[in-house]
Write a protein that holds these residues in place. Sequence first.
Motif, PDB file in Angstrom:
ATOM      1  N   ASN A  16       0.833  -1.208   0.000  1.00 47.71           N
ATOM      2  CA  ASN A  16       0.000   0.000   0.000  1.00 47.71           C
ATOM      3  C   ASN A  16       0.864   1.253   0.000  1.00 47.71           C
ATOM      4  N   TYR A  17       1.932   1.241   0.792  1.00 47.21           N
ATOM      5  CA  TYR A  17       2.853   2.367   0.852  1.00 47.21           C
ATOM      6  C   TYR A  17       3.449   2.636  -0.532  1.00 47.21           C
ATOM      7  N   PHE A  18       3.932   1.578  -1.174  1.00 52.45           N
ATOM      8  CA  PHE A  18       4.564   1.728  -2.485  1.00 52.45           C
ATOM      9  C   PHE A  18       3.572   2.276  -3.523  1.00 52.45           C
ATOM     10  N   ILE A  19       2.382   1.709  -3.573  1.00 55.79           N
ATOM     11  CA  ILE A  19       1.389   2.130  -4.570  1.00 55.79           C
ATOM     12  C   ILE A  19       0.951   3.574  -4.325  1.00 55.79           C
ATOM     13  N   PHE A  20       0.584   3.889  -3.103  1.00 59.48           N
ATOM     14  CA  PHE A  20       0.069   5.220  -2.805  1.00 59.48           C
ATOM     15  C   PHE A  20       1.147   6.289  -2.997  1.00 59.48           C
ATOM     16  N   ASN A  21       2.363   6.002  -2.542  1.00 61.09           N
ATOM     17  CA  ASN A  21       3.421   7.003  -2.669  1.00 61.09           C
ATOM     18  C   ASN A  21       3.914   7.145  -4.106  1.00 61.09           C
ATOM     19  N   THR A  22       3.843   6.091  -4.885  1.00 67.07           N
ATOM     20  CA  THR A  22       4.154   6.215  -6.312  1.00 67.07           C
ATOM     21  C   THR A  22       3.157   7.163  -6.971  1.00 67.07           C
ATOM     22  N   PHE A  23       1.885   7.016  -6.619  1.00 72.15           N
ATOM     23  CA  PHE A  23       0.855   7.912  -7.133  1.00 72.15           C
ATOM     24  C   PHE A  23       1.125   9.356  -6.717  1.00 72.15           C
ATOM     25  N   LEU A  24       1.481   9.560  -5.441  1.00 67.48           N
ATOM     26  CA  LEU A  24       1.751  10.924  -4.968  1.00 67.48           C
ATOM     27  C   LEU A  24       2.947  11.546  -5.678  1.00 67.48           C
ATOM     28  N   VAL A  25       3.999  10.775  -5.892  1.00 63.63           N
ATOM     29  CA  VAL A  25       5.191  11.299  -6.569  1.00 63.63           C
ATOM     30  C   VAL A  25       4.855  11.668  -8.007  1.00 63.63           C
ATOM     31  N   PHE A  26       4.078  10.822  -8.696  1.00 63.54           N
ATOM     32  CA  PHE A  26       3.674  11.154 -10.063  1.00 63.54           C
ATOM     33  C   PHE A  26       2.810  12.404 -10.094  1.00 63.54           C
ATOM     34  N   MET A  27       1.900  12.552  -9.120  1.00 65.22           N
ATOM     35  CA  MET A  27       1.061  13.763  -9.057  1.00 65.22           C
ATOM     36  C   MET A  27       1.942  14.997  -8.829  1.00 65.22           C
ATOM     37  N   ILE A  64       9.907  16.942  -7.645  1.00 62.23           N
ATOM     38  CA  ILE A  64       9.414  16.324  -6.411  1.00 62.23           C
ATOM     39  C   ILE A  64       9.562  17.347  -5.296  1.00 62.23           C
ATOM     40  N   ASN A  65       8.436  17.845  -4.818  1.00 63.50           N
ATOM     41  CA  ASN A  65       8.455  18.864  -3.775  1.00 63.50           C
ATOM     42  C   ASN A  65       7.742  18.367  -2.519  1.00 63.50           C
ATOM     43  N   TRP A  66       6.456  18.561  -2.475  1.00 55.50           N
ATOM     44  CA  TRP A  66       5.663  18.243  -1.299  1.00 55.50           C
ATOM     45  C   TRP A  66       5.528  16.745  -1.059  1.00 55.50           C
ATOM     46  N   SER A  67       5.557  15.932  -2.110  1.00 54.86           N
ATOM     47  CA  SER A  67       5.362  14.482  -1.926  1.00 54.86           C
ATOM     48  C   SER A  67       6.537  13.843  -1.191  1.00 54.86           C
ATOM     49  N   LEU A  68       7.706  14.462  -1.260  1.00 58.05           N
ATOM     50  CA  LEU A  68       8.873  13.911  -0.582  1.00 58.05           C
ATOM     51  C   LEU A  68       8.657  13.828   0.924  1.00 58.05           C
ATOM     52  N   TYR A  69       8.001  14.829   1.503  1.00 58.03           N
ATOM     53  CA  TYR A  69       7.735  14.822   2.944  1.00 58.03           C
ATOM     54  C   TYR A  69       6.807  13.670   3.334  1.00 58.03           C
ATOM     55  N   ILE A  70       5.812  13.441   2.520  1.00 52.83           N
ATOM     56  CA  ILE A  70       4.875  12.341   2.794  1.00 52.83           C
ATOM     57  C   ILE A  70       5.578  11.002   2.640  1.00 52.83           C
ATOM     58  N   VAL A  71       6.350  10.852   1.563  1.00 53.00           N
ATOM     59  CA  VAL A  71       7.060   9.592   1.310  1.00 53.00           C
ATOM     60  C   VAL A  71       8.015   9.269   2.461  1.00 53.00           C
ATOM     61  N   SER A  82       8.021  10.524   5.629  1.00 50.34           N
ATOM     62  CA  SER A  82       7.316  10.335   6.905  1.00 50.34           C
ATOM     63  C   SER A  82       6.652   8.961   6.962  1.00 50.34           C
ATOM     64  N   TRP A  83       5.934   8.638   5.912  1.00 45.51           N
ATOM     65  CA  TRP A  83       5.258   7.351   5.881  1.00 45.51           C
ATOM     66  C   TRP A  83       6.281   6.216   5.798  1.00 45.51           C
ATOM     67  N   GLY A  84       7.393   6.454   5.113  1.00 40.19           N
ATOM     68  CA  GLY A  84       8.461   5.458   5.032  1.00 40.19           C
ATOM     69  C   GLY A  84       9.044   5.137   6.396  1.00 40.19           C
ATOM     70  N   LEU A  88       7.398   5.278   9.220  1.00 42.10           N
ATOM     71  CA  LEU A  88       6.396   4.444   9.889  1.00 42.10           C
ATOM     72  C   LEU A  88       6.423   3.008   9.369  1.00 42.10           C
ATOM     73  N   VAL A  89       6.566   2.840   8.068  1.00 42.49           N
ATOM     74  CA  VAL A  89       6.644   1.494   7.494  1.00 42.49           C
ATOM     75  C   VAL A  89       7.911   0.791   7.968  1.00 42.49           C
ATOM     76  N   GLY A  90       9.012   1.524   8.058  1.00 46.94           N
ATOM     77  CA  GLY A  90      10.255   0.940   8.564  1.00 46.94           C
ATOM     78  C   GLY A  90      10.123   0.469  10.007  1.00 46.94           C
ATOM     79  N   LEU A  91       9.485   1.273  10.847  1.00 42.23           N
ATOM     80  CA  LEU A  91       9.251   0.867  12.237  1.00 42.23           C
ATOM     81  C   LEU A  91       8.327  -0.343  12.311  1.00 42.23           C
ATOM     82  N   ASP A  92       7.319  -0.352  11.448  1.00 46.41           N
ATOM     83  CA  ASP A  92       6.412  -1.501  11.399  1.00 46.41           C
ATOM     84  C   ASP A  92       7.171  -2.758  10.988  1.00 46.41           C
TER      85      ASP A  92
END
Length: 166
Positions: free
Chosen positions: A88-99, A107-114, A116-118, A120-124
Amino acid sequence: MANSGDKINRCYSQEDVQQILQLAIARQADDDKEFSHEVLLEIASELDISPETLRLAEDDWVAKQGEIQHRQAFNLHRQRRFKKRAGNYFIFNTFLVFMDLLTGGGINWSLYIVLSWGLLVGLDGWNTFQTKGEDYEAAFQRWHRKHQLKSSFNNLVNKFLKATSR
């Protein structure tokens, strides 16, 4: 030629005896060789182990094997859940980076989301593959209780359905 003075009285602790016998059985046995219950009883009687003690040890072994299977199922459940979250992380963040690329030319604003969420995924992932410690034990106990509750409920429903279908 060895004389009788070369024979030394050897004494072994219970742990040493267990280890030596385990190694001897492993050496003697073929990969596919299995021992019958009768052979187990015979070995125990030769070692002066009472049938009752052997039965209790066998019950403990069966319980331990059951717990090992439950832990393996729990670990597999956690790994599948992590793979789903990582996907889910890979699919959603790929979409955000393309947007972000399409709307801003880089790549501006999507980098922060990628990132931050990365994190969380790493801790998980760290928690998923950590199989020791109090947190793991607590998570396993919760999962095991939940699994037992589902199983009990399903058995109750099945009994009820059988009784009403007669």
